[in-house]
Design a protein around this motif. Structure first.
Motif, PDB file in Angstrom:
ATOM      1  N   VAL A  57      39.524  48.485  45.045  1.00 10.87           N
ATOM      2  CA  VAL A  57      39.422  48.949  46.423  1.00 10.87           C
ATOM      3  C   VAL A  57      37.991  48.680  46.845  1.00 10.87           C
ATOM      4  O   VAL A  57      37.066  49.353  46.418  1.00 10.87           O
ATOM      5  CB  VAL A  57      39.767  50.449  46.533  1.00 10.87           C
ATOM      6  N   ARG A  58      37.830  47.669  47.685  1.00  9.55           N
ATOM      7  CA  ARG A  58      36.487  47.247  48.105  1.00  9.55           C
ATOM      8  C   ARG A  58      36.369  47.277  49.619  1.00  9.55           C
ATOM      9  O   ARG A  58      37.290  46.897  50.327  1.00  9.55           O
ATOM     10  CB  ARG A  58      36.192  45.833  47.612  1.00  9.55           C
ATOM     11  N   GLY A  59      35.242  47.722  50.084  1.00  6.45           N
ATOM     12  CA  GLY A  59      34.974  47.739  51.521  1.00  6.45           C
ATOM     13  C   GLY A  59      35.408  49.045  52.159  1.00  6.45           C
ATOM     14  O   GLY A  59      36.229  49.783  51.629  1.00  6.45           O
ATOM     15  N   TRP A  60      34.823  49.326  53.309  1.00  6.39           N
ATOM     16  CA  TRP A  60      35.100  50.569  54.009  1.00  6.39           C
ATOM     17  C   TRP A  60      36.549  50.675  54.463  1.00  6.39           C
ATOM     18  O   TRP A  60      37.177  51.715  54.310  1.00  6.39           O
ATOM     19  CB  TRP A  60      34.174  50.711  55.215  1.00  6.39           C
ATOM     20  N   PHE A  61      37.088  49.588  55.014  1.00  3.89           N
ATOM     21  CA  PHE A  61      38.453  49.634  55.540  1.00  3.89           C
ATOM     22  C   PHE A  61      39.454  49.944  54.435  1.00  3.89           C
ATOM     23  O   PHE A  61      40.304  50.834  54.589  1.00  3.89           O
ATOM     24  CB  PHE A  61      38.791  48.308  56.231  1.00  3.89           C
ATOM     25  N   ALA A  62      39.349  49.240  53.324  1.00  6.49           N
ATOM     26  CA  ALA A  62      40.262  49.469  52.196  1.00  6.49           C
ATOM     27  C   ALA A  62      40.077  50.870  51.618  1.00  6.49           C
ATOM     28  O   ALA A  62      41.052  51.522  51.229  1.00  6.49           O
ATOM     29  CB  ALA A  62      40.049  48.413  51.119  1.00  6.49           C
ATOM     30  N   THR A  63      38.844  51.347  51.584  1.00 10.77           N
ATOM     31  CA  THR A  63      38.572  52.685  51.075  1.00 10.77           C
ATOM     32  C   THR A  63      39.237  53.737  51.948  1.00 10.77           C
ATOM     33  O   THR A  63      39.884  54.659  51.448  1.00 10.77           O
ATOM     34  CB  THR A  63      37.052  52.941  51.001  1.00 10.77           C
ATOM     35  N   TYR A  64      39.096  53.597  53.265  1.00  9.19           N
ATOM     36  CA  TYR A  64      39.731  54.549  54.173  1.00  9.19           C
ATOM     37  C   TYR A  64      41.249  54.478  54.096  1.00  9.19           C
ATOM     38  O   TYR A  64      41.921  55.510  54.103  1.00  9.19           O
ATOM     39  CB  TYR A  64      39.258  54.337  55.617  1.00  9.19           C
ATOM     40  N   LEU A  65      41.802  53.277  54.038  1.00  3.32           N
ATOM     41  CA  LEU A  65      43.264  53.153  53.920  1.00  3.32           C
ATOM     42  C   LEU A  65      43.772  53.809  52.642  1.00  3.32           C
ATOM     43  O   LEU A  65      44.789  54.517  52.655  1.00  3.32           O
ATOM     44  CB  LEU A  65      43.688  51.686  53.953  1.00  3.32           C
ATOM     45  N   ALA A  66      43.088  53.577  51.541  1.00  2.00           N
ATOM     46  CA  ALA A  66      43.487  54.184  50.274  1.00  2.00           C
ATOM     47  C   ALA A  66      43.360  55.703  50.353  1.00  2.00           C
ATOM     48  O   ALA A  66      44.253  56.433  49.893  1.00  2.00           O
ATOM     49  CB  ALA A  66      42.629  53.627  49.135  1.00  2.00           C
ATOM     50  N   ALA A  67      42.287  56.204  50.946  1.00  2.00           N
ATOM     51  CA  ALA A  67      42.088  57.647  51.068  1.00  2.00           C
ATOM     52  C   ALA A  67      43.148  58.279  51.961  1.00  2.00           C
ATOM     53  O   ALA A  67      43.661  59.362  51.657  1.00  2.00           O
ATOM     54  CB  ALA A  67      40.695  57.939  51.616  1.00  2.00           C
ATOM     55  N   ILE A  68      43.505  57.615  53.041  1.00  3.56           N
ATOM     56  CA  ILE A  68      44.548  58.129  53.940  1.00  3.56           C
ATOM     57  C   ILE A  68      45.893  58.159  53.224  1.00  3.56           C
ATOM     58  O   ILE A  68      46.632  59.146  53.306  1.00  3.56           O
ATOM     59  CB  ILE A  68      44.613  57.293  55.231  1.00  3.56           C
ATOM     60  N   ALA A  69      46.222  57.092  52.510  1.00  6.74           N
ATOM     61  CA  ALA A  69      47.476  57.061  51.754  1.00  6.74           C
ATOM     62  C   ALA A  69      47.489  58.185  50.721  1.00  6.74           C
ATOM     63  O   ALA A  69      48.499  58.885  50.557  1.00  6.74           O
ATOM     64  CB  ALA A  69      47.648  55.705  51.078  1.00  6.74           C
ATOM     65  N   GLY A  70      46.384  58.367  50.039  1.00  8.92           N
ATOM     66  CA  GLY A  70      46.299  59.452  49.057  1.00  8.92           C
ATOM     67  C   GLY A  70      46.425  60.812  49.711  1.00  8.92           C
ATOM     68  O   GLY A  70      47.080  61.714  49.174  1.00  8.92           O
ATOM     69  N   ALA A  71      45.812  61.002  50.892  1.00  9.06           N
ATOM     70  CA  ALA A  71      45.910  62.273  51.606  1.00  9.06           C
ATOM     71  C   ALA A  71      47.345  62.568  52.012  1.00  9.06           C
ATOM     72  O   ALA A  71      47.808  63.707  51.913  1.00  9.06           O
ATOM     73  CB  ALA A  71      45.004  62.261  52.838  1.00  9.06           C
TER      74      ALA A  71
END
Length: 87
Positions: A57-71
Motif C-alpha cells: 500500500v503506497r501513496g496517500w490515495f491507496a493508504t486512504y482507500l485501504a483505511a476506509i475499506a478497513g473502517a
C-alpha cells in the motif's frame, strides 16, 4: 503503510472513520472519538491484511482507500457484535 507518526494516524483515522460512517450510515453509539478510533483500527487492519497478502500500500490515495475499506469492515463487525448483544 508509510511511517506517518501519531498525528498522521489520527488524521487518516478521522477521515477514514467519517467516510466509513458515510458509506454505512445508521445509528451507532459513539461520537467523534469513536469515529476516529474506528478509522485508526480500520487503517491498522488494512495494513496487516495487505502485508499478510504480500500487497504493498503506497501513496496517500491507496493508504486512504485501504483505511476506509478497513473502517467499513470494522463497522460491519461492530454492528454484528452489537446486534447479537441486544437480542
Amino acid at each position: 503503510m508509510a511511517d506517518l507518526g501519531f498525528w498522521g494516524w489520527i488524521l487518516i483515522g478521522a477521515v477514514a472513520g467519517v467516510i466509513g460512517k458515510l458509506i454505512m450510515p445508521g445509528k451507532d453509539p459513539g461520537g467523534c472519538i469513536v469515529t476516529i478510533l474506528l478509522g485508526i483500527a480500520g487503517a491498522l487492519l488494512a495494513g496487516f491484511v495487505a502485508q499478510a497478502l504480500g500487497l504493498a500500500v503506497r501513496g496517500w490515495f491507496a493508504t486512504y482507500l485501504a483505511a476506509i475499506a478497513g473502517a467499513v469492515v470494522i463497522l460491519v463487525i461492530y454492528r454484528l457484535i452489537i446486534r447479537n448483544r441486544r437480542v
